[in-house]
Design a protein around this motif. Sequence first.
Motif, PDB file in Angstrom:
ATOM      1  N   GLU A  12       0.828  -1.210   0.000  1.00 46.86           N
ATOM      2  CA  GLU A  12       0.000   0.000   0.000  1.00 46.86           C
ATOM      3  C   GLU A  12       0.862   1.259   0.000  1.00 46.86           C
ATOM      4  OE1 GLU A  12      -3.848  -1.887   2.402  1.00 46.86           O
ATOM      5  OE2 GLU A  12      -2.173  -0.996   3.500  1.00 46.86           O
ATOM      6  N   ASN A  13       1.967   1.251   0.746  1.00 45.64           N
ATOM      7  CA  ASN A  13       2.875   2.396   0.758  1.00 45.64           C
ATOM      8  C   ASN A  13       3.421   2.678  -0.641  1.00 45.64           C
ATOM      9  OD1 ASN A  13       3.867   3.914   3.334  1.00 45.64           O
ATOM     10  ND2 ASN A  13       3.408   1.839   4.042  1.00 45.64           N
ATOM     11  N   VAL A  14       3.773   1.612  -1.366  1.00 41.77           N
ATOM     12  CA  VAL A  14       4.307   1.794  -2.717  1.00 41.77           C
ATOM     13  C   VAL A  14       3.226   2.307  -3.662  1.00 41.77           C
ATOM     14  CG1 VAL A  14       5.373   0.613  -4.682  1.00 41.77           C
ATOM     15  CG2 VAL A  14       6.068   0.021  -2.352  1.00 41.77           C
ATOM     16  N   VAL A  52      12.407   2.904  -1.799  1.00 47.43           N
ATOM     17  CA  VAL A  52      12.902   3.041  -3.166  1.00 47.43           C
ATOM     18  C   VAL A  52      11.817   2.615  -4.159  1.00 47.43           C
ATOM     19  CG1 VAL A  52      14.614   2.235  -4.835  1.00 47.43           C
ATOM     20  CG2 VAL A  52      15.315   2.745  -2.494  1.00 47.43           C
ATOM     21  N   ALA A  53      11.123   1.529  -3.860  1.00 52.68           N
ATOM     22  CA  ALA A  53      10.029   1.087  -4.733  1.00 52.68           C
ATOM     23  C   ALA A  53       8.958   2.164  -4.842  1.00 52.68           C
ATOM     24  CB  ALA A  53       9.422  -0.217  -4.206  1.00 52.68           C
ATOM     25  N   ARG A  54       8.622   2.784  -3.720  1.00 53.09           N
ATOM     26  CA  ARG A  54       7.629   3.875  -3.727  1.00 53.09           C
ATOM     27  C   ARG A  54       8.106   5.032  -4.604  1.00 53.09           C
ATOM     28  NH1 ARG A  54       6.842   6.658   1.933  1.00 53.09           N
ATOM     29  NH2 ARG A  54       9.011   7.157   1.423  1.00 53.09           N
ATOM     30  N   ALA A  55       9.400   5.350  -4.512  1.00 55.43           N
ATOM     31  CA  ALA A  55       9.952   6.442  -5.318  1.00 55.43           C
ATOM     32  C   ALA A  55       9.854   6.155  -6.808  1.00 55.43           C
ATOM     33  CB  ALA A  55      11.412   6.688  -4.930  1.00 55.43           C
ATOM     34  N   ILE A  58      -2.354   8.768  -6.087  1.00 56.10           N
ATOM     35  CA  ILE A  58      -2.412  10.232  -6.094  1.00 56.10           C
ATOM     36  C   ILE A  58      -2.337  10.759  -7.519  1.00 56.10           C
ATOM     37  CG2 ILE A  58      -1.129  12.324  -5.448  1.00 56.10           C
ATOM     38  CD1 ILE A  58      -0.374  10.874  -2.833  1.00 56.10           C
ATOM     39  N   ALA A  59      -1.564  10.072  -8.367  1.00 61.88           N
ATOM     40  CA  ALA A  59      -1.416  10.486  -9.773  1.00 61.88           C
ATOM     41  C   ALA A  59      -2.651  10.164 -10.610  1.00 61.88           C
ATOM     42  CB  ALA A  59      -0.199   9.810 -10.383  1.00 61.88           C
ATOM     43  N   GLY A  60      -3.627   9.463 -10.013  1.00 58.60           N
ATOM     44  CA  GLY A  60      -4.862   9.177 -10.725  1.00 58.60           C
ATOM     45  C   GLY A  60      -4.885   7.844 -11.439  1.00 58.60           C
ATOM     46  N   ARG A  61      -3.885   6.988 -11.181  1.00 55.57           N
ATOM     47  CA  ARG A  61      -3.892   5.672 -11.815  1.00 55.57           C
ATOM     48  C   ARG A  61      -4.907   4.776 -11.122  1.00 55.57           C
ATOM     49  NH1 ARG A  61       2.431   4.173 -12.331  1.00 55.57           N
ATOM     50  NH2 ARG A  61       1.568   2.290 -13.281  1.00 55.57           N
ATOM     51  N   SER A  62      -5.412   3.804 -11.853  1.00 60.01           N
ATOM     52  CA  SER A  62      -6.431   2.917 -11.293  1.00 60.01           C
ATOM     53  C   SER A  62      -5.829   2.048 -10.197  1.00 60.01           C
ATOM     54  CB  SER A  62      -7.014   2.025 -12.389  1.00 60.01           C
ATOM     55  OG  SER A  62      -6.057   1.068 -12.821  1.00 60.01           O
ATOM     56  N   GLN A  63      -6.703   1.558  -9.329  1.00 64.63           N
ATOM     57  CA  GLN A  63      -6.271   0.673  -8.241  1.00 64.63           C
ATOM     58  C   GLN A  63      -5.544  -0.551  -8.794  1.00 64.63           C
ATOM     59  OE1 GLN A  63      -7.265   1.397  -4.972  1.00 64.63           O
ATOM     60  NE2 GLN A  63      -6.467  -0.422  -3.928  1.00 64.63           N
ATOM     61  N   SER A  64      -6.060  -1.120  -9.861  1.00 68.58           N
ATOM     62  CA  SER A  64      -5.457  -2.339 -10.420  1.00 68.58           C
ATOM     63  C   SER A  64      -4.083  -2.047 -11.028  1.00 68.58           C
ATOM     64  CB  SER A  64      -6.379  -2.972 -11.464  1.00 68.58           C
ATOM     65  OG  SER A  64      -6.620  -2.077 -12.535  1.00 68.58           O
ATOM     66  N   ASP A  65      -3.946  -0.912 -11.735  1.00 68.94           N
ATOM     67  CA  ASP A  65      -2.658  -0.542 -12.316  1.00 68.94           C
ATOM     68  C   ASP A  65      -1.625  -0.263 -11.226  1.00 68.94           C
ATOM     69  OD1 ASP A  65      -3.542  -0.833 -14.876  1.00 68.94           O
ATOM     70  OD2 ASP A  65      -3.697   1.318 -15.324  1.00 68.94           O
ATOM     71  N   ALA A  66      -2.052   0.475 -10.201  1.00 73.05           N
ATOM     72  CA  ALA A  66      -1.140   0.795  -9.106  1.00 73.05           C
ATOM     73  C   ALA A  66      -0.707  -0.466  -8.373  1.00 73.05           C
ATOM     74  CB  ALA A  66      -1.820   1.766  -8.133  1.00 73.05           C
ATOM     75  N   HIS A  67      -1.648  -1.374  -8.168  1.00 74.42           N
ATOM     76  CA  HIS A  67      -1.370  -2.634  -7.479  1.00 74.42           C
ATOM     77  C   HIS A  67      -0.365  -3.466  -8.276  1.00 74.42           C
ATOM     78  CE1 HIS A  67      -2.096  -6.644  -5.767  1.00 74.42           C
ATOM     79  NE2 HIS A  67      -2.587  -6.022  -4.712  1.00 74.42           N
ATOM     80  N   LYS A  68      -0.577  -3.557  -9.576  1.00 72.92           N
ATOM     81  CA  LYS A  68       0.313  -4.346 -10.433  1.00 72.92           C
ATOM     82  C   LYS A  68       1.726  -3.769 -10.444  1.00 72.92           C
ATOM     83  CE  LYS A  68       0.903  -5.961 -15.200  1.00 72.92           C
ATOM     84  NZ  LYS A  68       0.394  -5.885 -16.590  1.00 72.92           N
ATOM     85  N   ARG A  69       1.839  -2.455 -10.606  1.00 73.59           N
ATOM     86  CA  ARG A  69       3.150  -1.801 -10.642  1.00 73.59           C
ATOM     87  C   ARG A  69       3.872  -1.982  -9.301  1.00 73.59           C
ATOM     88  NH1 ARG A  69       7.777  -0.070 -13.074  1.00 73.59           N
ATOM     89  NH2 ARG A  69       8.482   1.946 -12.289  1.00 73.59           N
TER      90      ARG A  69
END
Length: 217
Positions: free
Chosen positions: A98-100, A148-151, A106-117
Amino acid sequence: MIELKNITKSFGSLQVLKGIDLDIAQGEVVSIVGPSGAGKTTLLQIMGTLDRADSGSIVIDGTDISHLKPQALARFRNQHIGFVFQFHQLLPEFTALENVMIPALIAGRSQSDAHKRAEELLAFMGLSDRANHKPAELSGGEKQRVAVARALVNKPAVVLADEPSGSLDSANKAELHALFFRLRDEMGQTFVIVTHDEELAKTTDRTIHLRDGQIDN
């Protein structure tokens, strides 16, 4: 990638930066070193749009950020700049995954895209088995790799790191340093690192020496 021209900054009567000119190329790992009070962190904060210079211009990834309004500047920061701090700054109530994900959401990406990345990055960091652990359940080295992953989650143009290994033991420090170069080699990532760590500075592509608010060549 980054072009700074005649950057100055004062706090009251104290001039901290005295006309900084600096170019950083795509895929370069650059360290900024110098004694305490030299202006290293101030320069990094200005480069990261967390503070504004009194004068001069800053171009990052082709965009002149010097005159962007606050909302546009915040959007640019989220999408183009990643940050790694000395004490990771993870949110304690959220898992590593979740931190990553947070900057991507915040950038507006979908939950699924953010989760995958986020999953992909944690796998790259060797942390897939720690994805659902909260920061209190992670070691110091694991927390910093999550940071670092979050960055990296928004595929930033540059990652700015302020004493990123300052709170780590020798083994975790060496692992983090190796990670920066692996990310440069495999992802073409650009890093600007403020550090007191002489071993790290020696291994970077270029070391910028800052003294009394000026680049000491």
